[in-house]
Design a protein around this motif. Structure first.
Motif, PDB file in Angstrom:
ATOM      1  N   THR A 288       0.835  -1.190   0.000  1.00  0.00           N
ATOM      2  CA  THR A 288       0.000   0.000   0.000  1.00  0.00           C
ATOM      3  C   THR A 288       0.875   1.247   0.000  1.00  0.00           C
ATOM      4  OG1 THR A 288      -1.802   1.179   1.135  1.00  0.00           O
ATOM      5  CG2 THR A 288      -0.211   0.035   2.526  1.00  0.00           C
ATOM      6  N   GLY A 291      -2.899   4.519   1.181  1.00  0.00           N
ATOM      7  CA  GLY A 291      -4.269   4.042   1.025  1.00  0.00           C
ATOM      8  C   GLY A 291      -4.557   3.366  -0.293  1.00  0.00           C
ATOM      9  N   MET A 292      -3.683   3.511  -1.279  1.00  0.00           N
ATOM     10  CA  MET A 292      -3.842   2.796  -2.541  1.00  0.00           C
ATOM     11  C   MET A 292      -3.146   1.450  -2.421  1.00  0.00           C
ATOM     12  SD  MET A 292      -2.299   1.659  -5.533  1.00  0.00           S
ATOM     13  CE  MET A 292      -0.854   2.647  -5.904  1.00  0.00           C
ATOM     14  N   TYR A 301      -8.735   0.267  -3.526  1.00  0.00           N
ATOM     15  CA  TYR A 301      -9.002   1.066  -2.329  1.00  0.00           C
ATOM     16  C   TYR A 301     -10.098   0.368  -1.530  1.00  0.00           C
ATOM     17  CZ  TYR A 301      -6.745   4.522  -5.299  1.00  0.00           C
ATOM     18  OH  TYR A 301      -5.869   5.164  -6.130  1.00  0.00           O
ATOM     19  N   THR A 305     -15.016   4.470  -0.235  1.00  0.00           N
ATOM     20  CA  THR A 305     -13.847   5.338  -0.246  1.00  0.00           C
ATOM     21  C   THR A 305     -14.265   6.745  -0.632  1.00  0.00           C
ATOM     22  OG1 THR A 305     -11.572   5.539  -1.052  1.00  0.00           O
ATOM     23  CG2 THR A 305     -13.237   4.948  -2.676  1.00  0.00           C
ATOM     24  N   ARG A 309      -9.447  10.504  -2.026  1.00  0.00           N
ATOM     25  CA  ARG A 309      -8.459   9.426  -1.938  1.00  0.00           C
ATOM     26  C   ARG A 309      -8.180   8.847  -3.327  1.00  0.00           C
ATOM     27  NH1 ARG A 309      -6.800   5.653   2.628  1.00  0.00           N
ATOM     28  NH2 ARG A 309      -7.409   7.536   3.719  1.00  0.00           N
ATOM     29  N   GLY A 313      -4.614   8.861  -5.314  1.00  0.00           N
ATOM     30  CA  GLY A 313      -4.025   7.638  -5.836  1.00  0.00           C
ATOM     31  C   GLY A 313      -3.780   7.668  -7.333  1.00  0.00           C
TER      32      GLY A 313
END
Length: 397
Positions: A288, A291-292, A301, A305, A309, A313
Motif C-alpha cells: 500500500t 491508502g492505494m 481502495y 472510499t 483518496r 491515488g
C-alpha cells in the motif's frame, strides 16, 4: 428481451459544433436505471465542452446488465459517430491485460512471480535482475525503473540497457510507476510461454476472455472503426510503435468489450479454470501507498472510499515520483468490498475503468482526447455513487 434505445444524431459537419452536446446515447440489454441517462449526460457533457473532446463512450454494468452511452464523433474529418463498437486506445489500462497474461502463465505453470527476472532471459544473468523478481517488475517495485523507456533504447539494444541498469532502491521497497518495468514483465511472461506477446494476446487471451473487438494491431477490415485521437493542438493522431508499446499501453478496444472485461473481473465464472483463477489473482494486494493498494495491473481502495483518496491515488505525483511502500506479508487476498480502478492515456486518447465487486457495478469511460485524469475519476465516482444509491446499497460517499 433485449431493448435498444438510440438517440444519436447523424449531423453534418457544419452543424456539429452546435449540436455536439445534445444527448447521444445507446442503452443496451435492458432499460437503464431511473435517471441514469441524465446522470451520465451531466457528468460527460461538461468534459466534452471544457476540453473540446470530439467523441466519448461510457459503458456501465449494473448487476450484469450493460448500458452504453455514446457521444460525438470518432473522426472529425468524416463525421463518423461514436458507437459501442468504436475502437479507442486505452493506454495504460492495457497493463491490466498484461497482468492477466502473466497471472495465467503462473496458473498454467509457465512461470512463478517470485522467480528472479533473469531466470527468464539468460542475457540478464549476473545483473541486478538476479535479485529483482517478476513480481517486482509487475508492481513497479524493481528499484526505480523510469516511467518511459529512454529514447536511445531500441529493439536491438534493449537487453543491454537492462543489463547495465542499476536500481536506486532495494527491490520491493519503493513504487515508481513505469512502462519500462511492466513492459519487460509482459515480455518475460510471454517468453515463458514461448510466444510473442502480441500473438499470445490476440490469439489466446482476448479470445478466451470473449473479447472479439479488442486488438493490439487493429486489422485492416476494422480500421474504419478505429477512432482518431486528437492532440493538444487538435491534430488527428494515433499511438506510435515503441519499445514495450503492446505490453504497456498498446490495447485498442471498444466500450462494449471493455465493460465485458470489467464484468469478468467481478465475476470470472464460465472462463477456462486457469484463466478464471488468473483474473482473480490480479486483484491480490502486494503493498500500500497512502491508502492505494497495488494489485497486478489494477489499483485498489477499501470501499466505501472518498473521491479525494481516489484523486490522490491517481495523481501526477503517483505517476511521476517514487514512493516508499508498506508491503503485505503475506499478500492481501482478493476482496469483494473494494474500489478497483485503472487510468490510461496516449497522446490522443484518455480512458478510465473502475468497478466495485461487492456492489456488482462498474464503468468505463473512453475518449478520443487526453483530458485531465482528475475529471475522469470524478465523473466515474459521481456515476458509481449514484448507482450505489439506486441499487439500495451504501453510497460511495
Amino acid at each position: 428481451m433485449t431493448k435498444t434505445l438510440s438517440c444519436k444524431s447523424g449531423l453534418a459537419l457544419a452543424m456539429f459544433s452546435l449540436l455536439l452536446f445534445w444527448p447521444g446515447a445507446h442503452a443496451s440489454e435492458g432499460d437503464a436505471p431511473s435517471g441514469l441517462q441524465t446522470i451520465v449526460d451531466e457528468a460527460i457533457h461538461p468534459i466534452m465542452q471544457n476540453h473540446d473532446v470530439p467523441g466519448m463512450a461510457v459503458a456501465i454494468t449494473v448487476g450484469g446488465t450493460r448500458h452504453v452511452f455514446t457521444y460525438g464523433v470518432a473522426s472529425r474529418a468524416s463525421g463518423q459517430a461514436v458507437t459501442e463498437n468504436t475502437l479507442f486506445e486505452i493506454g495504460s489500462i492495457s497493463k491490466t491485460f498484461t497482468a492477466t497474461l502473466a497471472a495465467y502463465a503462473e496458473e498454467t505453470g509457465a512461470l512463478s512471480l517470485s522467480d528472479p527476472a533473469s531466470a527468464y532471459l539468460p542475457g540478464l544473468a549476473g545483473s541486478s535482475f538476479d535479485s529483482i523478481s517478476l513480481l517486482d517488475l509487475g508492481t513497479y517495485a524493481a528499484g526505480g525503473l523510469p516511467l518511459q523507456v529512454p529514447g536511445h533504447v531500441t529493439e536491438e539494444n534493449w537487453s543491454d540497457y537492462y543489463r547495465n541498469w542499476q536500481p536506486e532502491y532495494a527491490p520491493g521497497t519503493h513504487r515508481r510507476y513505469s512502462n519500462a518495468s511492466i513492459g519487460l514483465f509482459g515480455h518475460l511472461a510471454a517468453r515463458s510461454i514461448g510466444q510473442p506477446f502480441d500473438e499470445l494476446m490476440e490469439g489466446t487471451i482476448f479470445p478466451m476472455l470473449g473479447l472479439s473487438n479488442t486488438f493490439i494491431h487493429v486489422p485492416q477490415n476494422r480500421m474504419r472503426d478505429y477512432a482518431y485521437g486528437y492532440s493538444k493542438d487538435g491534430r488527428p493522431i494515433r499511438v506510435n510503435p515503441g519499445i514495450w508499446d503492446a505490453e504497456a499501453y498498446g490495447v485498442k478496444t471498444s466500450a462494449a468489450d471493455l465493460i465485458r472485461f470489467v464484468e469478468i473481473n467481478m465475476n470470472p465464472t464460465g472462463l477456462d479454470a486457469a484463466l478464471q483463477r488468473a483474473v482473480t489473482a490480479t486483484h491480490t494486494g502486494y503493498y500500500t501507498v497512502d491508502g492505494m493498494v497495488q494489485g497486478l495491473g489494477w489499483e485498489m481502495y477499501a470501499y466505501p472510499t472518498e473521491r479525494d483518496r481516489l484523486l490522490a491515488g491517481n495523481s501526477r505525483q503517483m505517476a511521476f515520483e517514487a514512493h516508499e511502500v508498506e508491503r503485505f506479508a503475506p499478500p492481501m487476498p482478493p476482496r469483494e468490498n473494494v474500489f478497483i480502478n485503472k487510468t490510461g492515456s496516449t497522446n490522443g486518447f484518455g480512458a478510465y475503468a473502475a468497478f466495485i465487486p461487492s456492489r456488482d457495478i462498474g464503468i468505463v469511460i473512453l475518449a478520443n482526447r487526453n483530458y485531465p485524469i482528475p475529471e475522469r475519476v470524478s465523473a466515474a465516482y459521481r456515476i458509481l455513487s449514484a448507482l450505489a444509491d439506486q441499487t439500495d446499497t451504501p453510497s460511495a460517499e
